[in-house]
Scaffold this active site. Structure first.
Site, PDB file in Angstrom:
ATOM      1  CG  HIS A  60      26.769  52.905  76.116  1.00 33.97           C
ATOM      2  ND1 HIS A  60      25.754  52.098  75.640  1.00 33.97           N
ATOM      3  CD2 HIS A  60      26.815  53.960  75.272  1.00 33.97           C
ATOM      4  CE1 HIS A  60      25.211  52.651  74.567  1.00 33.97           C
ATOM      5  NE2 HIS A  60      25.835  53.794  74.330  1.00 33.97           N
ATOM      6  CG  HIS A  62      28.048  58.326  72.960  1.00 37.68           C
ATOM      7  ND1 HIS A  62      28.063  57.654  71.768  1.00 37.68           N
ATOM      8  CD2 HIS A  62      27.053  57.769  73.698  1.00 37.68           C
ATOM      9  CE1 HIS A  62      27.109  56.730  71.770  1.00 37.68           C
ATOM     10  NE2 HIS A  62      26.484  56.778  72.932  1.00 37.68           N
ATOM     11  CG  ASN A  94      27.935  57.648  68.269  1.00 39.25           C
ATOM     12  OD1 ASN A  94      28.813  57.610  69.124  1.00 39.25           O
ATOM     13  ND2 ASN A  94      26.712  58.106  68.531  1.00 39.25           N
ATOM     14  CG  ASP A 152      25.206  53.195  70.999  1.00 36.32           C
ATOM     15  OD1 ASP A 152      24.084  52.711  71.190  1.00 36.32           O
ATOM     16  OD2 ASP A 152      25.601  54.228  71.570  1.00 36.32           O
ATOM     17  CG  HIS A 179      21.136  51.603  69.366  1.00 32.14           C
ATOM     18  ND1 HIS A 179      21.247  52.807  70.030  1.00 32.14           N
ATOM     19  CD2 HIS A 179      19.964  51.675  68.695  1.00 32.14           C
ATOM     20  CE1 HIS A 179      20.194  53.557  69.778  1.00 32.14           C
ATOM     21  NE2 HIS A 179      19.408  52.910  68.957  1.00 32.14           N
ATOM     22  CG  HIS A 232      20.848  52.181  75.338  1.00 32.30           C
ATOM     23  ND1 HIS A 232      20.128  51.497  74.409  1.00 32.30           N
ATOM     24  CD2 HIS A 232      21.772  52.898  74.650  1.00 32.30           C
ATOM     25  CE1 HIS A 232      20.581  51.799  73.200  1.00 32.30           C
ATOM     26  NE2 HIS A 232      21.586  52.631  73.316  1.00 32.30           N
ATOM     27  CG  ASP A 305      23.710  56.026  76.076  1.00 37.65           C
ATOM     28  OD1 ASP A 305      24.633  56.393  75.314  1.00 37.65           O
ATOM     29  OD2 ASP A 305      22.547  55.836  75.688  1.00 37.65           O
ATOM     30  CG  HIS A 309      23.687  65.962  72.431  1.00 37.00           C
ATOM     31  ND1 HIS A 309      24.181  65.590  71.206  1.00 37.00           N
ATOM     32  CD2 HIS A 309      23.068  64.860  72.933  1.00 37.00           C
ATOM     33  CE1 HIS A 309      23.862  64.326  70.968  1.00 37.00           C
ATOM     34  NE2 HIS A 309      23.198  63.859  72.004  1.00 37.00           N
ATOM     35  N   GLY A 324      19.836  62.297  74.188  1.00 36.33           N
ATOM     36  CA  GLY A 324      20.982  61.891  74.994  1.00 36.33           C
ATOM     37  C   GLY A 324      21.274  62.829  76.148  1.00 36.33           C
TER      38      GLY A 324
HETATM   39  O1  DOR Z   1      20.271  59.092  73.521  1.00 39.06           O
HETATM   40  C1  DOR Z   1      21.178  58.638  72.855  1.00 39.06           C
HETATM   41  N1  DOR Z   1      22.245  59.373  72.504  1.00 39.06           N
HETATM   42  N2  DOR Z   1      21.079  57.370  72.453  1.00 39.06           N
HETATM   43  C2  DOR Z   1      21.963  56.813  71.592  1.00 39.06           C
HETATM   44  O2  DOR Z   1      21.817  55.664  71.271  1.00 39.06           O
HETATM   45  C3  DOR Z   1      23.064  57.625  71.040  1.00 39.06           C
HETATM   46  C4  DOR Z   1      23.391  58.762  71.914  1.00 39.06           C
HETATM   47  C5  DOR Z   1      24.264  59.808  71.260  1.00 39.06           C
HETATM   48  O3  DOR Z   1      25.278  59.430  70.653  1.00 39.06           O
HETATM   49  O4  DOR Z   1      23.962  60.992  71.381  1.00 39.06           O
HETATM   50 ZN    ZN Z   2      22.534  53.488  71.861  1.00 37.89          ZN
END
Ligand code: DOR
Ligand code: ZN
Length: 425
Positions: A60, A62, A94, A152, A179, A232, A305, A309, A324
């Site tokens: 998981h 990103h 995503n 997700d 999710h 998660h 996860d 950011h 996140g």
């Molecule tokens: O906290 C999160 N951030 N939860 C998610 O399901 C997506 C993720 C994100 O892509 O920033």
């Molecule tokens: Zn998620």
């Protein structure tokens, strides 16, 4: 190039091994695991007092590319992965555009081919644009190389559409990663619903918003026979539902993220947005339920996860900050500190949670140190402690929940396909 790793404790539960052994690597593969290997001319790593495990598989992650290269790229994210001992990861869809078509998979594959520092597997989107309105071509995603599908970041609200997706995924032999969140219930919530949210004047996210969706997802999985994986998991009601479904033979697996088994909602009291994620940090009882579920096998694996950011998106009012936290560089140390040091899991069980089981769930040939396998190996100093500092993180984003904390267990080397990456903490 040959590499000989000597004198370490090899923890390889896929092959029932926990012993002092040497490992010989040649041409990117493991060629021998035995006592006192002699290999003239090989590069030698002395791993005395170190623990040697297979490269971690994080299902998981990103990576944000394509589209949000200011947060992370395939290159920066996979470099962070290697630093954390993760040699294989599943990239979540995503992105912008979402990974919802053959063309977008081809685009991502091209980027991976050019810049990935570790093994990147692809998760396609369940619905076009992840909008929950129309399914992406699920068989087409599989054909193009997706290993799983997920929306997700969002849940598919429409039961009929999801049922259809499950049927097609079953037909295509694809795993569905859920999710599980009812947005109508979580609404504008930013932290766990309860006294702490009230005290802080912040809107809460109820347990129901998660577990009612877990319940629905399990019901549809049972109906269709598709394999689902609950991402998660954050609260004890979800754990109870997953345990019951497993007992009934539903093909469901589940993951927990380090932040959820390490912290509770109390962490948000200082309004630090590095404790804002979705699902939110829950109560002590929930954290305990997650830990027990990891121990008893209800929760199969640990996944970061990793959700990078930028500072502009995190260093603002709690309400407005993005959900996140990053996790690739800290997940192993967090798990050692919170689960192994506390005697909840022994080393072989930890390796199952972070390498063997995610590989099994994804149906890939990783998580093992057997002869002939890719030389994806992590060498850990289990006793060393490390302060988590922003300037030492190599992820492009620094939104880490463990900043300023001391974690035990330091990755000294990551070996990826036989290539040695030394980390001087
Ligand atoms: O906290 C999160 N951030 N939860 C998610 O399901 C997506 C993720 C994100 O892509 O920033
Ligand atoms: Zn998620």
């Amino acid at each position: 190039m040959r590499l000989l790793i000597k004198n370490g404790r090899v923890v390889d539960p896929a092959n029932n091994i926990d012993a002092a052994l040497d490992i010989l690597v040649a041409d990117g593969k493991i060629v021998k695991v035995a006592k006192d290997i002699k290999a003239n001319g090989a590069q030698i790593i002395d791993a005395a007092d170190k623990i040697i495990i297979p490269g971690l598989v994080d299902m998981h992650v990103h990576l944000r590319e394509p589209g949000r290269e200011d947060k992370e790229t395939v290159e920066s994210g996979t470099a962070a992965a290697l630093k954390g001992g993760v040699t294989t990861l599943l990239a979540m869809p995503n992105t912008t555009p979402a990974i919802d078509s053959e063309e977008n998979i081809a685009l991502l594959k091209k980027i991976i081919g050019k810049s990935a520092q570790a093994n990147v597997l692809i998760c396609g989107a369940i619905s076009k644009g992840r909008l929950g309105k129309e399914l992406s071509g699920i068989a087409e995603l599989k054909k193009a190389g997706a290993l799983a599908i997920s929306d997700d970041g969002s849940s598919v609200d429409n039961d009929d559409l999801l049922l259809d997706a499950f049927k097609q995924a079953k037909e295509a032999g694809l795993l569905v990663i859920c999710h599980s969140e009812d947005k109508a219930l979580s609404g504008k919530g930013v932290v766990n619903r309860g006294l702490i949210a009230t005290r802080m004047g912040l809107r809460g996210i109820s347990h129901e918003s998660e577990y009612l969706r877990v319940e629905r997802d399990i019901k549809l999985a049972k109906k269709t026979g598709v394999k689902i994986h609950i991402a998660h998991v954050s609260c004890k009601e979800s754990v109870i539902l997953i345990a019951a479904a497993k007992k009934q033979g539903v093909k469901v697996t589940a993951e927990a993220a380090p932040h959820h088994f390490s912290f509770t909602e109390e962490a948000v009291l200082g309004f630090d947005t590095n404790f804002k994620m979705n699902p939110p940090l829950r109560s002590k009882a929930d954290r305990e339920a997650l830990r027990q579920a990891l121990k008893d096998g209800t929760i199969d694996c640990i996944a970061s996860d990793h959700a990078p950011h930028t500072e502009n998106e995190k260093d603002i009012e709690f309400d407005r900050a993005e959900f996140g936290v990053i996790g690739l560089e800290t997940e192993l140390s967090a798990a050692i500190t919170e689960l192994v040091e506390t005697k909840l899991l022994d080393w072989p069980r930890l390796v199952e949670k972070m390498a063997v089981n995610p590989a099994r769930i994804l149906g890939i040939d990783q998580g093992s140190l057997a002869t002939g396998k890719d030389a994806d190996i992590v060498i850990i100093d289990p006793k060393q402690e490390r302060l988590v500092e922003k300037q030492k993180l190599i992820s492009r984003s620094k939104n880490c929940a463990f900043l300023g904390m001391k974690l035990r267990g330091v990755v000294e080397y990551t070996i990826y396909k036989g290539e040695v990456h030394p980390w001087n903490s």
